[in-house]
Design an enzyme around this catalytic site. Structure first.
Site, short mmCIF file in Angstrom:
data_model
loop_
_atom_site.label_atom_id
_atom_site.label_comp_id
_atom_site.label_asym_id
_atom_site.label_seq_id
_atom_site.Cartn_x
_atom_site.Cartn_y
_atom_site.Cartn_z
N CYS A 189 70.69 53.46 98.94
CA CYS A 189 70.29 54.47 97.96
C CYS A 189 68.79 54.58 97.80
CB CYS A 189 70.98 53.96 96.46
SG CYS A 189 70.98 55.59 95.34
N HIS A 209 76.51 52.64 97.30
CA HIS A 209 76.17 51.16 97.08
C HIS A 209 77.30 50.21 97.28
CE1 HIS A 209 72.68 51.77 94.22
NE2 HIS A 209 73.41 53.14 94.02
N GLU A 259 77.42 47.42 97.66
CA GLU A 259 77.11 46.12 96.95
C GLU A 259 77.64 46.34 95.58
OE1 GLU A 259 75.07 48.31 97.28
OE2 GLU A 259 73.77 48.52 95.57
N1 GLN Z 1 67.92 58.43 92.57
C1 GLN Z 1 67.07 57.45 92.72
C2 GLN Z 1 65.95 57.46 93.48
O1 GLN Z 1 65.74 58.26 94.27
C3 GLN Z 1 68.04 56.52 93.68
C4 GLN Z 1 69.22 55.87 92.57
C5 GLN Z 1 69.86 54.68 93.11
O2 GLN Z 1 69.40 54.05 93.92
N2 GLN Z 1 71.14 54.43 92.62
O3 GLN Z 1 65.02 56.59 93.59
#
Ligand code: GLN
Length: 206
Positions: free
Chosen positions: A95, A186, A188
């Site tokens: 992410c 995610h 995790e």
């Molecule tokens: N939208 C977040 C970002 O760009 C990432 C979100 C997340 O890690 N769940 O940093």
């Protein structure tokens, strides 16, 4: 097991003694550490350059990529992680970690690691849809994986050297290069450890 000796050098092929770093500046690093423990590797919370020494791999977790990026600049870890990576160190970004791994973003400028030849769109699934789950097909996985997407990014374009592992429509949500893996979701936050196993086996060579 050759070369194990008394050193704590890179632990490729030595799963028993492997230490895997989890960047612990901000975000959900604890959840990754718990899964690593379950899989029999030692998680190391990485906050300083010294913490990178002797790691067999590094996870850059989800969180807020702008915050993590700024903290990486001030701690010296932006260059430190680049150097770890360019020496062959395996990296997995989830992410926010996927945002940081990209070489360019469609949005405002922010510090990026630039480990992967890809253009990332932050919060790419729209402002309304903050989070959702989706069963996605993943290259090399026999069964679909339930991805938990939280303000998730996607890769809009990828360049040479990037292998796409999964897409939602035309949006790339998992990809890898020789020593790097990225997932927009995610793993995790689920009980499904297949991506952690994939990282350890296919990317770290453990
Ligand atoms: N939208 C977040 C970002 O760009 C990432 C979100 C997340 O890690 N769940 O940093």
């Amino acid at each position: 097991m050759a070369g194990n000796g008394e050193t704590n050098g890179a632990a490729r092929g030595e799963a028993d003694s492997a230490r895997i770093g989890v960047l612990a500046l901000q975000g959900d690093f604890k959840e990754h550490a718990e899964i690593l423990k379950k899989l029999g590797v030692e998680p190391v919370e990485v906050r300083t350059l010294e913490d990178l020494t002797g790691l067999a791999g590094l996870i850059v977790p989800g969180g807020e990529s702008t915050t993590i990026g700024k903290m990486m600049v001030s701690s010296g870890l932006l260059d430190g992680v680049r150097s770890f990576f360019y020496k062959g160190g395996p990296v997995w970004g989830t992410c926010a970690g996927m945002v940081l791994a990209a070489s360019a973003t469609t949005g405002e400028r922010q510090p990026l690691l630039g480990l992967m030849n890809a253009l990332v769109e932050r919060n790419g699934f729209g402002r309304q849809v903050h989070s959702f789950e989706a069963d996605i097909d993943v290259e090399g996985f026999e069964e679909p994986f339930t991805g938990v997407f939280i303000r998730a990014p996607f890769f809009e374009d990828v360049g040479p050297g990037v292998e796409v592992l999964s897409r939602i429509e035309d949006r790339v949500v998992a990809a890898r290069g020789e020593n790097i893996l990225v997932t927009a979701f995610h793993p995790e936050l689920t009980d499904d450890v297949r991506f952690h196993e994939y990282f350890l086996r296919e990317v770290c060579g453990l």
